[in-house]
Design an enzyme around this catalytic site. Structure first.
Site, mmCIF file in Angstrom:
data_model
loop_
_atom_site.group_PDB
_atom_site.id
_atom_site.type_symbol
_atom_site.label_atom_id
_atom_site.label_comp_id
_atom_site.label_asym_id
_atom_site.label_seq_id
_atom_site.Cartn_x
_atom_site.Cartn_y
_atom_site.Cartn_z
ATOM 1 N N GLU A 270 -8.022 113.729 2.183
ATOM 2 C CA GLU A 270 -6.678 114.144 1.791
ATOM 3 C C GLU A 270 -6.333 113.383 0.519
ATOM 4 O OE1 GLU A 270 -5.077 116.504 2.994
ATOM 5 O OE2 GLU A 270 -5.949 116.836 4.973
ATOM 6 N N CYS A 304 2.290 112.799 -1.484
ATOM 7 C CA CYS A 304 1.214 113.622 -2.043
ATOM 8 C C CYS A 304 1.689 115.054 -2.227
ATOM 9 C CB CYS A 304 -0.025 113.560 -1.172
ATOM 10 S SG CYS A 304 0.274 113.967 0.553
#
Length: 516
Positions: A270, A304
């Site tokens: 990720e 993010c």
């Protein structure tokens, strides 16, 4: 910031209630290990004051943690999955009781506002609940066999010991996304937390220890806080860990993929997100305004999934940008522990420098600074900034880079095809959104020729994913999926099974191999 811990009375009470002291060991297997490495000194970015110390683990400590995780996994994998789910349920209940304190510690150590700190713990609770249900739904498939008297099916087994490397911006929630699912799948989890936020990890480990001790499964969750050389690189190269789940930068992900791939291990990555929003001229601008402000400014732009690029159709560009700058001026910046604060500090002085450099780079490439982008010297700690809005072009190199700070590039466009092409023309592919009231626009955005991201939203922002859907992205974001949906399969090994209950031995594909 690395001096003696300067703990306020309130901070001290929170730390104590979570089982933390001024000086803490940085490794836990079936019990805490007396580590003696160079101490980490996590600090409160809102004040610059050290919260406590964590003595980093050594390579020897790491070996002990992994060995003991292997010993408990030999029993844990045979514990029925619904029983594993019951232990995870108890962990979720413990998190409910600790939510306020743990959420406050997230705020103190990372700097996100208190509502978001509590929200992060709520994510942990939610994924624990999800995992409890999942523990009774680890389904395999039964397929019709082409051979008479045969049964063909798939089943899933625990994978083993899983390494989880987490980032500072979600210091506990991302671990839970991995650990809760891995646990009900029958895996043990070895956690390397971010060196910026080890205290929240230690606090969670204390909670996990209490739950696991009640059932005799200490070591299902373990922790090693340490350097890249002593812990990080050995973890990546360790064939005893068949899966490494890592959250962080694209550069870090490339290193993880390279080392783990060399030993043919699995990775769940990720990585960075350079998330874009396409705002059509038919959009509900009130709805879009609230979503864009939260998506770009929430967590001080350190998600993010934060909005980095805003593509605005020219028909509404002037009006929306005017409203956006007025809304930015109303964002209350300050102490994240204050309930009225909407934006806290960046995580450290380095993040502030990176933001200032990115703004100057953008201006040198032709961007116009429309709002903010300055240090808040009037606030303590040295980590507060004003969020920035720039009018930019999709051709600027800086627009293709993720800046982990509240920097928003506004890019005007004419046609939807143009906007989608520009939106997709970056290396990252995590989250995306469109605001429109036109069904055809929305359908195009969600089609195979639309957004190339792992997450695509309509009339909501890029942040705030629910745990029921698999979370992750494409391209340089790494391709991993965590949390909900069928992401549990990453933590298990698939086995195809054929059972012959007949007296014959027919071969597949009609092959004949008869002996005299």
């Amino acid at each position: 910031m690395a001096g003696s811990p300067a703990i306020t009375t309130m901070d001290s009470v929170i730390l104590e209630r979570l089982g933390l002291a001024a000086d803490n060991p940085g490794a836990c297997a079936r019990q805490w290990i007396s580590t003696s490495g160079e101490p980490l000194a996590p600090f409160n970015p809102a004040t610059g004051k050290t919260l406590a110390r964590v003595r980093q683990a050594s390579r020897q400590d790491y070996e002990r943690v992994v060995d003991e995780a292997g010993a408990v996994w030999a029993r844990w994998r045979l514990h029925p999955a619904p029983k594993r789910g019951e232990i995870v349920r108890e962990f979720g209940e413990e998190l409910r009781r600790a939510k306020d304190d743990l959420g406050a510690l997230v705020t103190l150590e990372m700097g996100k506002i208190l509502a978001e700190g509590r929200g992060e713990v709520q994510e942990m609770i939610d994924i624990a609940d999800f995992a409890v249900g999942l523990s009774r739904q680890l389904y395999g498939l039964t397929m019709p066999s082409e051979r008479p008297g045969h049964v063909l099916h798939e089943q899933w087994h625990p994978l083993g010991r899983v390494g989880v490397i987490t980032a500072f911006n979600f210091p506990v929630a991302v671990w839970a996304w991995n650990a809760m699912l891995a646990a009900v799948c029958g895996d043990c989890v070895v956690w390397k937390p971010s060196p910026r936020t080890p205290l929240t990890a230690l606090a969670v480990q204390h909670i996990a220890n209490r739950v696991l001790a009640r059932h005799g499964f200490e070591g299902v969750f373990s922790l090693v806080a340490g350097s890249v050389d002593e812990i990080g690189e050995p973890m990546l190269a360790d064939a005893r860990l068949p899966l490494i789940s890592a959250t962080g930068s694209c550069a870090m992900g490339r290193r993880v993929g390279e080392v783990v791939g060399r030993r043919l291990g699995r990775t769940l990555l990720e990585l960075g997100g350079n998330n874009g929003v396409i705002l059509m001229d038919d959009a509900d601008l009130d709805l879009a305004l609230r979503a864009v402000v939260f998506g770009a400014v929430g967590t001080a732009g350190q998600r993010c999934t934060s909005i980095r690029r805003l593509f605005v159709q020219r028909g509404v560009e002037a009006a929306f940008v005017e409203r956006l700058t007025r809304a930015y001026a109303q964002v209350r910046i300050g102490d994240p522990m204050e309930e009225s604060t909407l934006m806290g500090p960046l995580a450290g002085p380095g993040a502030v420098e990176a933001m200032m450099t990115a703004i100057e780079t953008a201006r040198a490439q032709g961007a116009e600074l429309l709002y903010g982008g300055r240090r808040r010297e009037d606030l303590p700690g040295g980590c507060f900034v004003e969020p920035a809005i720039l009018r930019s072009s999709h051709t600027m190199p800086v627009v293709r880079e993720e800046v982990f700070a509240p920097v928003l590039h506004v890019i005007p466009f004419d046609t939807l095809d143009e906007a989608i092409a520009w939106h997709n023309d970056v290396p990252q592919g995590l989250s995306s959104a469109m605001f429109t009231t036109n069904l055809r626009h929305a359908g195009t955005f969600l089609s195979a020729s639309g957004s190339d991201c792992g997450i695509a939203n309509v009339n909501i922002g890029t942040s705030g994913a629910e745990i029921g859907g698999a979370f992750g992205g494409e391209k340089d974001t790494g391709g991993g999926r965590e949390s909900g949906s069928d992401s549990w399969k990453a933590y298990m090994r698939r086995q195809t099974v054929t059972i012959n209950y007949s007296r014959d031995l027919p071969l597949a594909q009609g092959i004949s191999f008869d002996l005299d």
